[in-house]
Design a protein around this motif. Structure first.
Motif, mmCIF file in Angstrom:
data_model
loop_
_atom_site.group_PDB
_atom_site.id
_atom_site.type_symbol
_atom_site.label_atom_id
_atom_site.label_comp_id
_atom_site.label_asym_id
_atom_site.label_seq_id
_atom_site.Cartn_x
_atom_site.Cartn_y
_atom_site.Cartn_z
ATOM 1 N N ALA A 87 0.746 -1.080 0.082
ATOM 2 C CA ALA A 87 0.066 0.016 0.049
ATOM 3 C C ALA A 87 0.930 1.165 0.065
ATOM 4 C CB ALA A 87 -1.023 -0.123 1.274
ATOM 5 N N SER A 88 1.829 1.218 0.712
ATOM 6 C CA SER A 88 2.753 2.357 0.780
ATOM 7 C C SER A 88 3.456 2.518 -0.594
ATOM 8 C CB SER A 88 4.077 2.163 1.928
ATOM 9 O OG SER A 88 3.503 2.111 3.198
ATOM 10 N N ILE A 89 3.890 1.705 -1.261
ATOM 11 C CA ILE A 89 4.661 1.701 -2.691
ATOM 12 C C ILE A 89 3.526 2.117 -3.776
ATOM 13 C CG2 ILE A 89 5.551 0.278 -4.565
ATOM 14 C CD1 ILE A 89 6.797 -1.326 -2.322
ATOM 15 N N ALA A 90 2.364 1.425 -3.601
ATOM 16 C CA ALA A 90 1.050 1.946 -4.663
ATOM 17 C C ALA A 90 0.809 3.156 -4.256
ATOM 18 C CB ALA A 90 0.267 1.083 -4.487
ATOM 19 N N GLY A 91 0.523 3.601 -3.064
ATOM 20 C CA GLY A 91 0.017 4.850 -2.473
ATOM 21 C C GLY A 91 1.087 6.117 -3.051
ATOM 22 N N CYS A 92 2.470 5.935 -2.615
ATOM 23 C CA CYS A 92 3.207 6.953 -3.056
ATOM 24 C C CYS A 92 3.199 6.833 -4.539
ATOM 25 C CB CYS A 92 4.489 6.506 -2.538
ATOM 26 S SG CYS A 92 5.989 7.497 -2.899
ATOM 27 N N SER A 93 3.513 5.803 -5.357
ATOM 28 C CA SER A 93 3.758 5.952 -6.835
ATOM 29 C C SER A 93 2.472 6.744 -7.358
ATOM 30 C CB SER A 93 3.889 4.566 -7.140
ATOM 31 O OG SER A 93 3.893 4.537 -8.602
ATOM 32 N N ALA A 124 -2.617 -3.911 -7.487
ATOM 33 C CA ALA A 124 -1.192 -4.581 -7.391
ATOM 34 C C ALA A 124 -1.393 -5.993 -7.294
ATOM 35 C CB ALA A 124 -0.804 -4.104 -6.239
ATOM 36 N N GLU A 125 -0.379 -6.829 -7.767
ATOM 37 C CA GLU A 125 -0.207 -8.133 -7.560
ATOM 38 C C GLU A 125 0.959 -8.454 -7.015
ATOM 39 O OE1 GLU A 125 -0.686 -9.841 -11.660
ATOM 40 O OE2 GLU A 125 -2.620 -9.314 -11.585
ATOM 41 N N VAL A 126 1.346 -9.285 -5.959
ATOM 42 C CA VAL A 126 2.412 -9.464 -5.117
ATOM 43 C C VAL A 126 2.876 -10.891 -5.181
ATOM 44 C CG1 VAL A 126 3.377 -8.998 -2.970
ATOM 45 C CG2 VAL A 126 1.452 -7.669 -3.709
ATOM 46 N N GLU A 127 4.178 -11.022 -5.295
ATOM 47 C CA GLU A 127 4.695 -12.268 -5.665
ATOM 48 C C GLU A 127 5.821 -12.245 -4.313
ATOM 49 O OE1 GLU A 127 8.186 -14.224 -8.252
ATOM 50 O OE2 GLU A 127 6.536 -13.424 -9.104
ATOM 51 N N ARG A 128 5.673 -13.370 -3.510
ATOM 52 C CA ARG A 128 6.300 -13.653 -2.498
ATOM 53 C C ARG A 128 6.875 -14.906 -2.266
ATOM 54 N NH1 ARG A 128 2.212 -12.270 2.517
ATOM 55 N NH2 ARG A 128 4.205 -12.111 3.703
ATOM 56 N N ILE A 138 6.455 -6.954 -7.052
ATOM 57 C CA ILE A 138 5.228 -6.125 -7.099
ATOM 58 C C ILE A 138 4.964 -5.632 -8.624
ATOM 59 C CG2 ILE A 138 3.783 -4.174 -6.118
ATOM 60 C CD1 ILE A 138 5.533 -4.340 -3.777
ATOM 61 N N ASP A 139 3.438 -6.125 -9.214
ATOM 62 C CA ASP A 139 3.290 -5.434 -10.447
ATOM 63 C C ASP A 139 2.072 -4.630 -10.309
ATOM 64 O OD1 ASP A 139 4.379 -6.968 -13.077
ATOM 65 O OD2 ASP A 139 4.366 -8.436 -11.401
ATOM 66 N N ASN A 158 7.282 -3.545 -11.073
ATOM 67 C CA ASN A 158 6.721 -3.457 -12.786
ATOM 68 C C ASN A 158 5.560 -2.605 -12.603
ATOM 69 O OD1 ASN A 158 9.013 -5.298 -13.533
ATOM 70 N ND2 ASN A 158 7.768 -6.776 -12.680
ATOM 71 N N GLU A 159 5.616 -1.600 -13.571
ATOM 72 C CA GLU A 159 4.383 -0.617 -13.566
ATOM 73 C C GLU A 159 3.869 -0.954 -15.113
ATOM 74 O OE1 GLU A 159 6.003 2.813 -10.873
ATOM 75 O OE2 GLU A 159 7.222 2.484 -12.813
#
Length: 130
Positions: A37-43, A65-69, A80-81, A120-121
């Motif tokens: 959320a921090s990464i997507a929110g900032c971007s 966002a799609e997350v690979e862990r 993170i895509d 990746n965006e």
């Protein structure tokens, strides 16, 4: 920031509300959710600021966002895509792609993790009829 240890996780009180963090979603946000959320929110905020400054006319901006862990490494976030969907009329896709590249360079959260998490965006421009 002050973090308070609770039986179910951590709690942080802010002027605008309380944030609960827990490994159990029933008791709060999971740490990886807050990271994403921090990464997507900032971007997304930087991207929106750029397109607003350029007075681009758009009706809606959403991000998925799609997350690979990696379960072999404590469920480390490896990738993170981020999928940006911009809806509007007479949008310039080339300009929006350049603005997204610029937002990446100016997002403190992306810059903080870019050496350890692949981000990746992807951009989809949705042209609305008049």
């Amino acid at each position: 920031m002050n973090f308070y240890l609770r039986e179910e996780g951590m709690q942080i009180d802010f002027d605008y509300g309380q944030l609960d963090i827990s490994s159990d979603e029933a008791h709060g946000f999971r740490p990886y959710q807050l990271m994403v959320a921090s990464i997507a929110g900032c971007s997304g905020s930087v991207f929106r600021k750029i397109i607003n400054k350029q007075r681009m006319d758009y009706d809606d901006l959403t991000i998925t966002a799609e997350v690979e862990r990696n379960p072999e490494e404590a469920d480390k976030i490896e990738q993170i895509d981020l999928y940006y969907y911009v809806k509007g009329r007479q949008l310039n896709p080339d300009r929006l792609h350049k603005n997204l590249e610029l937002s990446r360079k100016n997002c403190s959260m992306v810059r903080s993790v870019e050496d350890s998490i692949t981000i990746n965006e992807h951009l989809e421009v949705i042209e609305l009829s008049r």
